[in-house]
Design an enzyme around this catalytic site. Structure first.
Site, PDB file in Angstrom:
ATOM      1  N   SER A 241     -16.609   5.346 -34.044  1.00 52.01           N
ATOM      2  CA  SER A 241     -15.504   5.455 -34.994  1.00 52.01           C
ATOM      3  C   SER A 241     -14.789   4.120 -35.192  1.00 52.01           C
ATOM      4  CB  SER A 241     -14.491   6.491 -34.521  1.00 52.01           C
ATOM      5  OG  SER A 241     -15.139   7.683 -34.160  1.00 52.01           O
TER       6      SER A 241
HETATM    7  N1  SAH Z   1     -16.604   9.177 -29.852  1.00 51.14           N
HETATM    8  C1  SAH Z   1     -17.782   8.408 -30.186  1.00 51.14           C
HETATM    9  C2  SAH Z   1     -18.186   8.516 -31.616  1.00 51.14           C
HETATM   10  C3  SAH Z   1     -18.610   9.869 -31.971  1.00 51.14           C
HETATM   11  S1  SAH Z   1     -19.739  10.080 -33.302  1.00 51.14           S
HETATM   12  C4  SAH Z   1     -17.639   6.948 -29.789  1.00 51.14           C
HETATM   13  O1  SAH Z   1     -16.573   6.542 -29.315  1.00 51.14           O
HETATM   14  O2  SAH Z   1     -18.624   6.222 -29.949  1.00 51.14           O
HETATM   15  C5  SAH Z   1     -19.902  11.817 -33.103  1.00 51.14           C
HETATM   16  C6  SAH Z   1     -20.806  12.241 -31.993  1.00 51.14           C
HETATM   17  O3  SAH Z   1     -20.718  13.651 -31.876  1.00 51.14           O
HETATM   18  C7  SAH Z   1     -22.273  11.935 -32.248  1.00 51.14           C
HETATM   19  O4  SAH Z   1     -22.787  11.162 -31.212  1.00 51.14           O
HETATM   20  C8  SAH Z   1     -22.923  13.311 -32.302  1.00 51.14           C
HETATM   21  O5  SAH Z   1     -24.238  13.353 -31.784  1.00 51.14           O
HETATM   22  C9  SAH Z   1     -21.975  14.143 -31.467  1.00 51.14           C
HETATM   23  N2  SAH Z   1     -22.007  15.585 -31.700  1.00 51.14           N
HETATM   24  C10 SAH Z   1     -22.240  16.259 -32.861  1.00 51.14           C
HETATM   25  N3  SAH Z   1     -22.186  17.588 -32.659  1.00 51.14           N
HETATM   26  C11 SAH Z   1     -21.921  17.773 -31.332  1.00 51.14           C
HETATM   27  C12 SAH Z   1     -21.765  18.924 -30.509  1.00 51.14           C
HETATM   28  N4  SAH Z   1     -21.874  20.160 -30.988  1.00 51.14           N
HETATM   29  N5  SAH Z   1     -21.510  18.733 -29.195  1.00 51.14           N
HETATM   30  C13 SAH Z   1     -21.407  17.485 -28.669  1.00 51.14           C
HETATM   31  N6  SAH Z   1     -21.557  16.364 -29.399  1.00 51.14           N
HETATM   32  C14 SAH Z   1     -21.801  16.492 -30.716  1.00 51.14           C
END
Ligand code: SAH
Length: 244
Positions: A90
């Site tokens: 993000s």
């Molecule tokens: N917080 C992260 C960025 C998140 S991007 C950072 O600091 O880098 C969103 C993430 O959520 C992705 O890696 C994606 O694979 C994950 N995601 C999507 N659906 C999900 C779910 N149901 N449970 C856990 N993770 C999930």
């Protein structure tokens, strides 16, 4: 006679200058530090985030170590960046804004859904006592776990799984942060939130627009407050069934 010590001094000054400037590690790290200081001041503090502990954490955590090498030069720009597997880290301002609204205290236990690179988890780990984070893509979960361990974080636990169900064993949580967009509030997460606890998540079904929503749990009921419009990658897994 007088000239000789002067020449010596000049030589020492020149040699020191040469050694300091030719150390690629040092100068690269220094330029990242300057870039990080600029990011915190211009993109975060000047936009209204005034929590000193949070600003300190944003200054301490090296975002360039959480992005692929090819994107390091962009690590301190206020934008999301690709981290592989079609996912993104993000934008720093949004990381700060979401964390800011959670009002994290040093003794808190926090749950994150969507570990991604582990950057948000590292920021949380600087502020809270314990951080539990769930990532659905195995490769990303493994990489983030390894990275956080290498960086010395001992108060973060990474699990590969579907964050829709939360992480019941460690509940209840003082704060929950969801970093992928959910079409509706996952009820298990509300159950695992402490009384008086806060949860923040991008809410909505539109891939290009979601509403960053702050939830407070009071006497078993929830209070909702919309913060701003955001764009996040969608939450996958169980919740997708409800999209159809
Ligand atoms: N917080 C992260 C960025 C998140 S991007 C950072 O600091 O880098 C969103 C993430 O959520 C992705 O890696 C994606 O694979 C994950 N995601 C999507 N659906 C999900 C779910 N149901 N449970 C856990 N993770 C999930």
């Amino acid at each position: 006679m007088v000239l000789e010590p002067l020449v010596k001094i000049l030589f020492i000054i020149l040699a020191t200058f040469f050694v300091l400037n030719c150390s690629p590690q040092g100068s690269e790290e220094d330029s990242y530090l300057v870039a990080r200081q600029r990011m915190v001041k211009e993109d975060i503090q000047k936009r209204g985030i005034d929590d000193p502990r949070l600003l300190e954490a944003m200054l301490k955590v090296k975002r360039h170590l959480f992005v692929p090498k090819d994107y390091r030069h962009l690590a301190y720009e206020d934008r999301p960046l690709p981290i592989g597997e079609g996912q993104t880290i993000s934008q720093p301002y949004i990381v700060a804004l979401m964390t800011y609204h959670l009002h994290i205290k040093p003794g808190d236990k926090v749950l994150e859904i969507g570990t991604g690179s582990g950057y948000q988890a590292a920021i949380l780990a600087e502020l809270a006592k314990e951080v539990y984070t769930i990532e659905i893509i195995e490769k990303l979960a493994e990489k983030a776990q390894e990275r956080l361990k290498r960086l010395g974080y001992r108060n973060v636990w990474v699990k590969c799984g579907d964050g829709f169900f939360g992480w019941k064993e460690h509940a209840p949580y003082d704060a929950i942060i969801v970093t992928c967009a959910a079409p509706k509030i996952p009820e298990h997460l509300i159950e695992q939130l402490k009384e008086g606890g806060r949860m923040i998540l991008p809410l909505g079904d539109d891939p290009f627009f979601q509403s960053l929503t702050l939830i407070t749990k009071r006497e078993g009921k929830i209070e909702k407050k919309q913060i701003t419009a955001v764009v996040f990658v969608p939450m996958t897994g169980e919740i997708e069934k409800e999209r159809k």
